[in-house]
Design a protein around this motif. Structure first.
Motif, mmCIF file in Angstrom:
data_model
loop_
_atom_site.group_PDB
_atom_site.id
_atom_site.type_symbol
_atom_site.label_atom_id
_atom_site.label_comp_id
_atom_site.label_asym_id
_atom_site.label_seq_id
_atom_site.Cartn_x
_atom_site.Cartn_y
_atom_site.Cartn_z
ATOM 1 N N ILE A 51 0.841 -1.204 0.000
ATOM 2 C CA ILE A 51 0.000 0.000 0.000
ATOM 3 C C ILE A 51 0.874 1.251 0.000
ATOM 4 O O ILE A 51 0.608 2.225 -0.715
ATOM 5 N N LEU A 52 1.941 1.231 0.820
ATOM 6 C CA LEU A 52 2.840 2.382 0.883
ATOM 7 C C LEU A 52 3.542 2.602 -0.458
ATOM 8 O O LEU A 52 3.728 3.745 -0.890
ATOM 9 N N ASN A 53 3.931 1.508 -1.116
ATOM 10 C CA ASN A 53 4.576 1.632 -2.420
ATOM 11 C C ASN A 53 3.639 2.251 -3.451
ATOM 12 O O ASN A 53 4.052 3.077 -4.278
ATOM 13 N N CYS A 100 1.134 4.287 -2.763
ATOM 14 C CA CYS A 100 1.021 5.714 -2.411
ATOM 15 C C CYS A 100 2.232 6.486 -2.901
ATOM 16 O O CYS A 100 2.120 7.629 -3.365
ATOM 17 N N TYR A 101 3.401 5.865 -2.789
ATOM 18 C CA TYR A 101 4.631 6.522 -3.244
ATOM 19 C C TYR A 101 4.580 6.793 -4.750
ATOM 20 O O TYR A 101 4.956 7.863 -5.221
ATOM 21 N N LYS A 102 4.089 5.805 -5.511
ATOM 22 C CA LYS A 102 3.993 5.984 -6.959
ATOM 23 C C LYS A 102 3.041 7.126 -7.312
ATOM 24 O O LYS A 102 3.324 7.944 -8.195
ATOM 25 N N LEU A 103 1.899 7.155 -6.603
ATOM 26 C CA LEU A 103 0.875 8.147 -6.940
ATOM 27 C C LEU A 103 1.267 9.551 -6.506
ATOM 28 O O LEU A 103 0.919 10.522 -7.169
ATOM 29 N N THR A 104 1.961 9.674 -5.379
ATOM 30 C CA THR A 104 2.285 11.002 -4.852
ATOM 31 C C THR A 104 3.648 11.489 -5.322
ATOM 32 O O THR A 104 3.752 12.490 -6.020
ATOM 33 N N LYS A 129 0.814 8.685 9.285
ATOM 34 C CA LYS A 129 0.931 9.234 7.941
ATOM 35 C C LYS A 129 2.035 10.266 7.910
ATOM 36 O O LYS A 129 1.996 11.245 8.631
ATOM 37 N N GLU A 134 -4.397 16.763 4.640
ATOM 38 C CA GLU A 134 -3.519 15.753 5.210
ATOM 39 C C GLU A 134 -3.475 15.840 6.715
ATOM 40 O O GLU A 134 -3.302 14.854 7.403
#
Length: 379
Positions: A203-205, A207-211, A344, A364
């Motif tokens: 999930i974190l990966n 999020c990293y790609k999207l952000t 977060k 955020e």
């Protein structure tokens, strides 16, 4: 008639006596002196108010030690002390300058007032942006690594540093934004440890790609380098490497036998390429190894001189991932300051840019506040 006149005078004299008795006693003070005394009293009260409202140091490290530099940067990775060339630049400079510092383990939770990492705190004051950090600390501790340079060499150093930080570093940023998966694999980043969260890495990966990927490409296009093709961008990077290689030639460092700020900046950026995992393909890393061996030698020499504990600080990342202690708990004498864990966090970003959109930050912050309240209830 005479009697009437005498009586009037008597009455007038009695009235004058009454007026004199009613009049305030003169104690030697004039009417002008009284307000002056009152003004002095008011000034003293104002001074007391100003003294009582003196602002406290607005720093994270409140119980700081005098003349110790507290460095805030991104967390370690198994292959590199920092995936940010600017963070690595500051820490390398601190080590070569022999300045006492402490690397604060904050899990990328804090940012400077400018919204940047790295930043440092010294004697209750914050210094942000790597360029200003090096400049101000050089003056404070009288540590100028460029002191022996000639005026001509200083001009060359300034031009080369500008090329590295304003051009070559953007080639690297474009690659990281274009291939976020390669960033995670290339530096073996564990986002659970880096962000101190229990969320699973898949999930974190994502999020990293999207952000990070999306924001990185926006920055690259705004800079101008992102509008070119991949081959053109790689060619830009190779040209920068060729210029640095020609300037270094066969010398141990760019200007002789001792490292200067240019060597530190070059090392901090070349290390981002040189230490990428071999299982991940990167044309500029291969170019350094195949075509510019003297740059590999420069990286190795700075690493040996500044980081004799390189393997130790890179592999001991588990200690950085320990749960943070509560404020009520007593800290051991030789430990670093603990920070409150957050579910977060901001994902690593190697650029030194300003704050993002305020609306995004407000969105955020809301889940962060809710999670902090839940954690306090659990405690």
């Amino acid at each position: 008639m005479a009697t009437e006149v005498t009586n009037n005078m008597t009455e007038n004299s009695e009235k004058e006596k009454e007026l004199k008795e009613d009049a305030p006693v003169d104690n030697g003070q004039s009417k002008e002196e009284m307000p002056a005394t009152e003004e002095k009293g008011e000034e003293k009260e104002d001074e007391k108010k100003v003294e009582s409202v003196t602002p406290k140091p607005s720093v994270h490290k409140i119980n700081f030690e005098k003349d110790v530099v507290y460095l805030y940067q991104f967390t370690r990775t198994p292959l590199l002390p920092s995936t940010s060339p600017y963070c690595l630049k500051v820490e390398t400079w601190l080590r070569l300058a022999g300045i006492k510092y402490e690397n604060v383990d904050h899990r990328a939770r804090f940012r400077s007032k400018k919204g940047q990492l790295p930043f440092v705190e010294l004697n209750g004051e914050e210094i942000a942006d790597s360029t200003f950090i090096v400049k101000e600390l050089s003056e404070k501790f009288n540590k100028d690594l460029d002191a022996a340079l000639t005026p001509e060499q200083r001009v060359i150093a300034h031009a080369m540093i500008s090329m590295i930080e304003n051009h070559l570093s953007w080639v690297v940023l474009w690659w990281r934004a274009k291939y976020p998966d390669s960033v995670i694999k290339g530096y073996q980043v564990n986002l659970q440890n880096a962000l101190n969260t229990r969320l699973p890495n898949p999930i974190l990966n994502l999020c990293y790609k999207l952000t990070s990927g999306r924001k990185g490409m926006k920055k690259a296009k705004a800079h101008g380098i992102g509008v070119h093709s991949q081959d053109e961008i790689i060619e830009f990077g190779k040209n920068d490497l060729r210029v640095l290689s020609d300037l270094l030639s066969v010398k141990p460092f760019f200007f002789g036998d001792e490292p200067t700020l240019l060597d530190i900046v070059a090392f901090s950026n070349l290390a981002q390429l040189h230490f990428i995992n071999k299982e991940v393909s990167h044309p500029l890393r291969d170019a350094i190894n195949d075509s510019f061996p003297n740059l590999v030698g420069l990286v190795s020499r700075i690493k040996e001189r500044a980081y004799p504990d390189w393997e130790e600080i890179c592999t001991a990342i588990d200690s950085n991932a320990q749960p943070a202690k509560s404020k009520e708990a007593k800290e051991p004498k030789d430990t670093k300051e603990a920070t409150t864990p957050a579910e977060k966090q901001s994902l690593p970003d190697e650029t030194e840019k300003g704050k993002g959109d305020e609306k995004e930050k407000e969105i955020e912050k809301e889940p962060e506040d809710k999670k902090d309240n839940e954690m306090e209830k659990e405690k």
